[in-house]
Motif scaffolding. Sequence first.
Motif, PDB file in Angstrom:
ATOM      1  N   UNK A  55       0.845  -1.213   0.000  1.00 27.35           N
ATOM      2  CA  UNK A  55       0.000   0.000   0.000  1.00 27.35           C
ATOM      3  C   UNK A  55       0.879   1.262   0.000  1.00 27.35           C
ATOM      4  N   UNK A  56       0.386   2.331  -0.631  1.00 28.29           N
ATOM      5  CA  UNK A  56       1.133   3.591  -0.725  1.00 28.29           C
ATOM      6  C   UNK A  56       0.366   4.709  -0.024  1.00 28.29           C
ATOM      7  N   UNK A  57       1.112   5.636   0.586  1.00 32.33           N
ATOM      8  CA  UNK A  57       0.524   6.815   1.256  1.00 32.33           C
ATOM      9  C   UNK A  57       1.277   8.059   0.789  1.00 32.33           C
ATOM     10  N   UNK A  58       0.687   9.258   0.885  1.00 33.92           N
ATOM     11  CA  UNK A  58       1.402  10.499   0.510  1.00 33.92           C
ATOM     12  C   UNK A  58       2.583  10.746   1.443  1.00 33.92           C
ATOM     13  N   UNK A  59       3.639  11.344   0.914  1.00 30.20           N
ATOM     14  CA  UNK A  59       4.818  11.682   1.718  1.00 30.20           C
ATOM     15  C   UNK A  59       4.639  13.082   2.308  1.00 30.20           C
ATOM     16  N   UNK A  60       4.578  13.176   3.638  1.00 34.16           N
ATOM     17  CA  UNK A  60       4.378  14.469   4.304  1.00 34.16           C
ATOM     18  C   UNK A  60       5.665  15.287   4.264  1.00 34.16           C
ATOM     19  N   UNK A  91       7.885   5.501   3.934  1.00 34.66           N
ATOM     20  CA  UNK A  91       9.308   5.154   4.036  1.00 34.66           C
ATOM     21  C   UNK A  91      10.177   6.322   3.549  1.00 34.66           C
ATOM     22  N   UNK A  92       9.686   7.073   2.561  1.00 32.76           N
ATOM     23  CA  UNK A  92      10.438   8.231   2.060  1.00 32.76           C
ATOM     24  C   UNK A  92      10.580   9.292   3.147  1.00 32.76           C
ATOM     25  N   UNK A  93       9.489   9.532   3.915  1.00 27.16           N
ATOM     26  CA  UNK A  93       9.520  10.518   5.009  1.00 27.16           C
ATOM     27  C   UNK A  93      10.550  10.098   6.060  1.00 27.16           C
ATOM     28  N   UNK A 110      13.187   7.988   5.764  1.00 24.80           N
ATOM     29  CA  UNK A 110      14.554   8.040   5.257  1.00 24.80           C
ATOM     30  C   UNK A 110      15.080   9.473   5.218  1.00 24.80           C
ATOM     31  N   UNK A 111      14.216  10.408   4.813  1.00 24.57           N
ATOM     32  CA  UNK A 111      14.631  11.813   4.762  1.00 24.57           C
ATOM     33  C   UNK A 111      14.927  12.350   6.155  1.00 24.57           C
ATOM     34  N   UNK A 112      14.094  11.970   7.146  1.00 20.92           N
ATOM     35  CA  UNK A 112      14.316  12.411   8.525  1.00 20.92           C
ATOM     36  C   UNK A 112      15.629  11.875   9.075  1.00 20.92           C
ATOM     37  N   UNK A 113      15.934  10.592   8.754  1.00 23.75           N
ATOM     38  CA  UNK A 113      17.196   9.997   9.224  1.00 23.75           C
ATOM     39  C   UNK A 113      18.377  10.715   8.574  1.00 23.75           C
ATOM     40  N   UNK A 114      18.252  11.027   7.270  1.00 24.40           N
ATOM     41  CA  UNK A 114      19.343  11.716   6.571  1.00 24.40           C
ATOM     42  C   UNK A 114      19.577  13.106   7.165  1.00 24.40           C
TER      43      UNK A 114
END
Length: 477
Positions: free
Chosen positions: A183-188, A200-202, A204-208
């Motif tokens: 399932x996919x959700x919008x990236x905040x 997962x994109x949100x 990964x960006x926070x960890x970076x």
Amino acid sequence: MSIEIEVSAFNNAEGKALEVGEYGAEVAKEYADKAFEYAESAKESKNLAEAWAESNEPPTGSETRSAKNWADVARQWAESDADPDGITDVKSAKSWSSLSKEYANNASKSAIASSNSALNADSSAKASSDSANAAAISEKNSANSETSARQSAENAASSLEKLETVELPLKADLASPSFTGSPKVPTAAQGNSSQIIASTSFVQTAIAALVASAPGTLDTLKELAAALGNDPNFATTITNLIAEKLDKTANAVSATKAVQDGYGNNIVSTYATKTEMTGGITKLSTVASTGSYSDLLNKPTIPNKTSQLTNDSNYVVQDTSGNVTIAGTLTAAKVVNAYYNDYAEFFPRGGETETGDIIALADGGKECYEKATDKSIMVVGVHSDEYAQIIGGETDENGNVDIGKVIQNYIPVALAGRVHVKFYGTAIAGMKVVPSEIPGVGRAFTEGDKEDSVVGRIVASDSFQNVRRVKIMVRRQ
């Protein structure tokens, strides 16, 4: 004003002499003087009539208008697109004409619409006949529609059974849904602290962002802990180690004292070197004998403009507009380059005035000044903006003069020199000027006028008759 004088002369046929009766030379002179007065009065009336005809200001005070002004008002009532003469919610003849034209156009449109309605009614009658025929056909078709509706109901029941038993079980519940697959959700946006699902994109960006540009050996919590020696009391440990070190200040004090004399003076900056002393002695004899500034070793800077001075209350103060204020008394042998022409003083204001108005003392208990008329009790001068020097007025709480604020309460009145004044009638060089019946406006001096009402003498002639400004020499009686 028109004056007619009738003089009858009778010829004595027997004595061949002109009979004048009691009208001798003295009486004739008296009539001649009176005629001259009437002529001057007529001239004054002519000038006043021209002011009534052409003046842009109230000819005899507020709420009066010249013929020129009335002509402009009439034009506004005829042609203005706005409210004529500044009166709210009224219309000019032009505006009413446009409105009438609009009403006429609307009436024409309504007539056309009525004609069209009549044609539509005729068409409707024909359509009603056609509708009756169509109703018979519809009745026949309704039987067929009933059969089709029954078939549609059966198909709908079959579709509903399929939806309930096959398709709905494949959907996730709104409350606590269980997903399968990917399932996919919008990236905040980063920094969003609401309770929406984090993709997962949100994450990964926070960890970076947390790691940022940390070196590879310190980009995990484990590596940071190892770098701190896995010591949970790292700060306390470092503080205790610093306490065991030698005080650096003690060494600094010793180093400072090493370059000081017994009085604490810095040796390097206080005393000259041998080289400096040798060069100084060579120059010392020269400056001692010449006293010349150019022979000094370290020449001080001599200010050559006001901005290089540190101002106190005794210096000249200049603002950003170039205006100069001097505290105290200014004494000079000669002042030049004041290219304006008159000397003025601020007089307390008693009403609104304009440049060029003749100014007089207001008739009241308090000293204040207003536009002069031929009834004024004391003429003082002319409202000027051409003064080369002005005195009087008032200062603010800091002792400074703000001309813009002073003029709100005072009138700058020219007392001497040349100035432009409002005037009507022919201007002749040398002619005396006195106030007229129009407030602030002058006219030519005539016999019977008071000498102390003369505001000045004209210095530049012209042949105009309307109210304008002419140049006079103030108070040249």
